[in-house]
Motif scaffolding. Structure first.
Motif, PDB file in Angstrom:
ATOM      1  N   UNK A   1     -17.599  21.852   4.795  1.00  0.00           N
ATOM      2  CA  UNK A   1     -16.162  21.795   4.996  1.00  0.00           C
ATOM      3  C   UNK A   1     -15.776  21.695   6.463  1.00  0.00           C
ATOM      4  N   UNK A   2     -16.685  22.004   7.369  1.00  0.00           N
ATOM      5  CA  UNK A   2     -16.390  21.878   8.791  1.00  0.00           C
ATOM      6  C   UNK A   2     -16.300  20.402   9.200  1.00  0.00           C
ATOM      7  N   UNK A   3     -17.296  19.613   8.822  1.00  0.00           N
ATOM      8  CA  UNK A   3     -17.295  18.190   9.176  1.00  0.00           C
ATOM      9  C   UNK A   3     -16.601  17.337   8.121  1.00  0.00           C
ATOM     10  N   UNK A   4     -16.195  17.956   6.992  1.00  0.00           N
ATOM     11  CA  UNK A   4     -15.539  17.255   5.889  1.00  0.00           C
ATOM     12  C   UNK A   4     -16.444  16.139   5.362  1.00  0.00           C
ATOM     13  N   UNK A   5     -17.730  16.504   5.175  1.00  0.00           N
ATOM     14  CA  UNK A   5     -18.688  15.509   4.737  1.00  0.00           C
ATOM     15  C   UNK A   5     -19.661  16.098   3.714  1.00  0.00           C
ATOM     16  N   UNK A   6     -20.160  15.210   2.880  1.00  0.00           N
ATOM     17  CA  UNK A   6     -21.303  15.515   2.018  1.00  0.00           C
ATOM     18  C   UNK A   6     -22.540  15.045   2.762  1.00  0.00           C
TER      19      UNK A   6
END
Length: 320
Positions: free
Chosen positions: A36-41
């Motif tokens: 959730x910090x980088x908004x990435x999987x």
């Protein structure tokens, strides 16, 4: 105990891997994590490679995807709908590999890992808090939404933005899984695990409950197959971990070396090759109270610490 700390991942991992770099290779032993910090999987290297990682010259990310820079999702407002991504799974349909993902901001998507483009995606709105997703053999998509208190089966086979659906009410819906063995769509809520029969047609699906088992503890959260014992499911609740056997219609507690590691688990799964367990649970130490930067391993015990991340879930990147 094995332990490694991975340094802060190249500006929160945004520079380490392209937004949708093609990814269709074998993934035995790799791990997918929702950050959730980088908004990435993030798809991470195999367990063996992670344990040998010395960084920072060789980042552990082999593939990543985020809705913010996906050129085909601009109409769904990812700046808002992709807030707090909370699920990632791998599925194969028609010989293509897909990432299944949801975000608390409302986005639910099925993404082709070879192209980074979505097969189907919708914005359900942040009020419903999508928490899990499943791809059915006919191409339709099931979504569990804890805030909405429902499981919906979307007619996704009919188009990339189709929102027609069937609904089953389930308070606190957090997990959903299609089980070929029972031919049921299993859904996990606050207090029960329910088997749903899929009816109707792909264009007009229907859902109906045919089985239900009360949970041994409140707060059902994660639902996943036990890959080392096909037919059984992993279930996490607020205070425990369980295996559910549909044939016996019963739950068996799962005991770990550290009893505290059995609580508030957001995701659990086993590596089908080694039997090793992987769990993620919040550590309540950072700005995200429901996140962590640590992936825990069990049987044998170990940890991976990914500096600079706020992980919500992680799974073996296996096609269940």
């Amino acid at each position: 105990m094995l332990s490694r700390t991975l340094p802060a991942l190249c500006l929160a991992l945004l520079l380490c891997a392209p937004a949708s770099r093609a990814y269709a290779t074998s993934s035995d032993g790799e791990v997918v994590a929702v950050d959730q910090e980088s908004r990435r999987v993030l798809v991470l290297e195999t367990a063996e490679e992670l344990m040998d990682y010395q960084g920072p010259d060789r980042p552990p990310v082999v593939w990543s995807w985020g809705a913010d820079r996906a050129p085909d999702l601009g109409d769904l407002g990812p700046a808002h709908s992709w807030t707090n991504p909370d699920e990632a799974k791998s599925r194969i349909l028609e010989d293509r590999r897909y990432l299944l993902t949801t975000a608390s901001g409302g986005l639910a998507a099925v993404v082709d890992t070879a192209t980074g483009r979505s097969r189907w995606a919708v914005d359900l709105g942040e009020a419903v808090n999508p928490h899990s997703i499943e791809l059915l053999p006919d191409g339709n998509v099931a979504v569990a939404a804890s805030g909405g208190g429902w499981v919906r089966l979307y007619a996704a086979s009919q188009g990339p933005r189709v929102t027609a659906h069937a609904t089953f009410r389930l308070p606190g819906a957090h997990g959903v899984y299609w089980d070929e063995r029972t031919g049921l769509l299993w859904a996990l809520g606050d207090g029960e695990l329910t088997g749903l029969r899929v009816g109707g047609t792909p264009a007009e699906p229907a859902l109906g409950a045919v089985r239900s088992a009360p949970l041994p503890d409140r707060g059902g959260h994660d639902l996943a197959p036990v890959l080392g014992a096909p037919g059984r499911f992993w279930v996490s609740t607020l205070n425990g971990l369980w295996q559910f056997d549909p044939a016996a219609d019963g739950f068996t507690p799962v005991r770990l070396a550290d009893p505290a590691a059995e609580q508030d688990v957001k995701s659990i799964g086993d590596d089908p090759g080694t039997g090793r367990l992987l769990t993620v649970a919040p550590d309540h130490r950072g700005p995200c109270d429901w996140c962590t930067s640590v992936i825990r391993l069990h049987r044998p015990e170990g940890t991976w610490t990914l500096g600079g991340t706020q992980l919500y879930k992680a799974r073996w990147w296996a096609t269940w």
